[in-house]
Design an enzyme around this catalytic site. Structure first.
Site, PDB file in Angstrom:
ATOM      1  N   SER A 136      40.053 -18.621  56.895  1.00 39.00           N
ATOM      2  CA  SER A 136      39.177 -17.590  56.348  1.00 39.00           C
ATOM      3  C   SER A 136      39.380 -16.270  57.089  1.00 39.00           C
ATOM      4  O   SER A 136      40.481 -15.730  57.093  1.00 39.00           O
ATOM      5  CB  SER A 136      37.734 -18.084  56.376  1.00 39.00           C
ATOM      6  OG  SER A 136      36.898 -17.274  55.600  1.00 39.00           O
ATOM      7  N   HIS A 161      35.966 -23.392  49.614  1.00 40.07           N
ATOM      8  CA  HIS A 161      36.209 -22.625  50.836  1.00 40.07           C
ATOM      9  C   HIS A 161      35.576 -23.356  52.018  1.00 40.07           C
ATOM     10  O   HIS A 161      34.558 -24.016  51.881  1.00 40.07           O
ATOM     11  CB  HIS A 161      35.579 -21.239  50.667  1.00 40.07           C
ATOM     12  CG  HIS A 161      35.957 -20.268  51.728  1.00 40.07           C
ATOM     13  ND1 HIS A 161      37.086 -19.494  51.660  1.00 40.07           N
ATOM     14  CD2 HIS A 161      35.347 -19.929  52.893  1.00 40.07           C
ATOM     15  CE1 HIS A 161      37.164 -18.720  52.719  1.00 40.07           C
ATOM     16  NE2 HIS A 161      36.115 -18.971  53.496  1.00 40.07           N
ATOM     17  N   ASP A 193      37.537 -21.812  45.267  1.00 40.71           N
ATOM     18  CA  ASP A 193      37.209 -20.746  46.211  1.00 40.71           C
ATOM     19  C   ASP A 193      37.435 -19.392  45.533  1.00 40.71           C
ATOM     20  O   ASP A 193      38.488 -19.173  44.930  1.00 40.71           O
ATOM     21  CB  ASP A 193      38.130 -20.888  47.425  1.00 40.71           C
ATOM     22  CG  ASP A 193      37.921 -19.845  48.496  1.00 40.71           C
ATOM     23  OD1 ASP A 193      37.017 -18.997  48.380  1.00 40.71           O
ATOM     24  OD2 ASP A 193      38.697 -19.876  49.484  1.00 40.71           O
TER      25      ASP A 193
END
Length: 357
Positions: A190, A328, A298
């Site tokens: 991320s 995610h 995601d």
């Protein structure tokens, strides 16, 4: 009401059975906290960014505390290390805490520098500890996890410069830590994926902005043998996946993503920086081999695909996949989700092979 049945049916039906179990576990935890009357700064879901809001330091501190409490469950178990040691590395004008996991007793090891996710606002050396240990065991390399300064206390580009500075210190002075400074990889999930790629670009294009690299910037950049990039945001403002996914169940709604950007960046012009939006960078010039892994459900999925196809078109060594049926942050859920372990193992093997060259 934030219940499993409130998730859109098209998304619920796309979950793998194990991903469904993870989501139900997270939502049950959130419901239990509400029933106990807990004063939550977050909604207790899968959120990378629980949107601490405008009410100041107390809410941010509470959000960080809840994030660590929620992650504690997922960090239990996993590989045991031969040695784990915390220490400081001076970079970008501050002492940056790092944690080194060594999976074996070799005197000198190659290293993976791991940059954690959390929307640039959350996370530390504890929040991603199991992920780091899995990478160390599966790769045979030491993993150096970096506790960069979070936003809003320090906004872009401070965290980027800290991460690039740590990489440079390890490249030029690795023997001090029992590491082969010429054999490094950088990895992140991320926000950490964006910092990983941004660090490589900064060390390639403007190493003069990284004082720690000044002694030999070419050697520092050459030390990076691989990049492991998990479900990062690389600069797409509009995409099909952003329009299709994200909500209370994963903390990745459009408002959540906007809050992350607003909290991290110092000024509107930063949105155009190649180090904050790497898809605007020169992706034709030299870059380390990359493994790019995204999540099907995601909103950032298309960022991963766009980056992978750009690197392929430029002739770089790149492997990529979009993992079906997961959200995610799925790397965190290895206690219940086989796809997490598989994705980390694939990354570790990708790094191991290139660190051996």
């Amino acid at each position: 009401m934030q219940t499993f049945s409130a998730i859109p049916e098209r998304i619920r039906d796309a979950f793998t059975p194990q991903m469904r179990a993870v989501v139900e576990h997270q939502l049950d935890r959130a419901a239990a906290l509400r029933a106990d009357g807990a004063d939550q700064a977050t909604d207790g879901t899968l959120a990378e960014d629980p949107r601490p809001g405008p009410n100041g330091a107390a809410l941010i501190a509470a959000a960080r505390s809840e994030y660590l409490a929620e992650r504690a469950f997922w960090n239990q178990g996993g590989p045991r290390m031969h040695e784990t040691r915390d220490f400081l590395i001076n970079a970008a004008g501050t002492e940056v805490p790092v944690r080194m996991h060594r999976p074996g007793d070799a005197r000198v090891l190659p290293a993976i520098v791991f940059l954690h996710g959390g929307g640039f606002t959350l996370g530390n050396l504890d929040s991603h500890d199991r992920i780091a240990r899995v990478l160390a065991e599966a790769s045979g390399a030491a993993v150096i996890a970096v506790d960069y300064t979070l936003s809003p206390e320090a906004r872009f580009p401070q965290a980027l410069h800290e991460c690039a500075g740590v990489i440079a210190r390890l490249a030029l002075d690795g023997e001090r830590y029992g590491l082969d400074g010429g054999r490094l990889a950088v990895a992140g999930d991320s926000a950490g994926a964006a910092l990983s790629l941004g660090s490589a670009l900064l060390l390639r294009d403007e190493p003069d902005r990284v004082p720690e690299a000044a002694a030999d910037p070419d050697r520092v950049f050459a030390s990076l043998r691989a990049m492991l990039l998990y479900y990062g945001a690389y600069g797409l403002a509009n995409s099909s996946s952003r329009a299709s996914y994200g909500g209370f169940w994963d903390g990745m709604s459009s408002d959540d993503l906007g809050s992350i950007t607003d909290t991290y960046l110092s000024k509107p012009a930063d949105r155009k920086s190649p180090y904050a939006s790497p898809l605007t960078a020169d992706l034709d010039a030299a870059l380390p081999p990359a493994l790019i892994i995204g999540a099907e459900l995601d909103p950032l999925r298309d960022d991963s695909e766009a980056l992978a196809t750009r690197l392929e078109a430029a002739g770089h060594e790149v492997e990529w996949e979009i993992v079906p049926g997961v959200l995610h942050s799925f790397l965190h859920f290895g206690r219940m989700l086989d796809e997490a372990g598989a994705a980390l193992t694939r990354g570790a093997e990708f790094a191991r092979d290139r660190l051996a060259e």
